[in-house]
Write a protein that holds these residues in place. Sequence first.
Motif, mmCIF file in Angstrom:
data_model
loop_
_atom_site.group_PDB
_atom_site.id
_atom_site.type_symbol
_atom_site.label_atom_id
_atom_site.label_comp_id
_atom_site.label_asym_id
_atom_site.label_seq_id
_atom_site.Cartn_x
_atom_site.Cartn_y
_atom_site.Cartn_z
ATOM 1 N N LYS A 1 0.498 -0.874 -0.516
ATOM 2 C CA LYS A 1 -0.159 -0.036 0.118
ATOM 3 C C LYS A 1 1.223 1.315 -0.339
ATOM 4 C CE LYS A 1 -1.323 0.327 4.691
ATOM 5 N NZ LYS A 1 -2.174 0.349 5.747
ATOM 6 N N ASN A 2 2.147 1.094 0.812
ATOM 7 C CA ASN A 2 2.949 2.505 0.900
ATOM 8 C C ASN A 2 3.980 2.528 -0.476
ATOM 9 O OD1 ASN A 2 1.054 3.583 2.359
ATOM 10 N ND2 ASN A 2 2.327 2.805 4.378
ATOM 11 N N PHE A 3 4.489 1.038 -1.344
ATOM 12 C CA PHE A 3 5.209 0.865 -2.427
ATOM 13 C C PHE A 3 4.711 1.966 -3.319
ATOM 14 C CE2 PHE A 3 6.565 -0.632 -6.059
ATOM 15 C CZ PHE A 3 7.961 -1.027 -5.665
ATOM 16 N N ASN A 4 6.156 2.967 -3.925
ATOM 17 C CA ASN A 4 5.887 3.464 -4.630
ATOM 18 C C ASN A 4 7.389 3.620 -5.758
ATOM 19 O OD1 ASN A 4 3.784 5.573 -4.097
ATOM 20 N ND2 ASN A 4 5.414 7.134 -2.182
ATOM 21 N N GLN B 1 9.491 1.996 -9.581
ATOM 22 C CA GLN B 1 8.930 2.379 -11.256
ATOM 23 C C GLN B 1 8.126 1.870 -11.272
ATOM 24 O OE1 GLN B 1 13.552 2.315 -12.436
ATOM 25 N NE2 GLN B 1 13.569 3.920 -12.655
ATOM 26 N N GLU B 2 7.061 3.037 -12.403
ATOM 27 C CA GLU B 2 6.622 2.126 -14.095
ATOM 28 C C GLU B 2 7.398 1.336 -14.324
ATOM 29 O OE1 GLU B 2 4.130 5.341 -15.516
ATOM 30 O OE2 GLU B 2 2.413 4.971 -13.376
#
Length: 95
Positions: free
Chosen positions: A14-17, A19-20
């Motif tokens: 849930k808090n993982f940001n 790279q696409e």
Amino acid sequence: MKIKKNLSDAEMLKNFNGQETFETVVLPEEKAPLKTQPPKTVPLVSLPEDTLGKLDKAVLQLRVKMKQQGVSEVKWQVLEGNGEIILKATAKKTV
């Protein structure tokens, strides 16, 4: 920091940001098929478990023997008559 146990995937990320990537942007719906055994079909006639085991073993042994002889594809035929059921394996002819 203490790591909690038994979290779902959504809770863990849930808090993982991150790279696409190509996989997350272009192919979010596609998932690679798992290499598992094909689903077992429900037999129309129930046979004793030991009989099914013997049949599976015999088919596997025949398949291995044919593979050793260079047969890659097999055509299966079910023949009936005189109170017998015969399962016949022949090499599938390629066109």
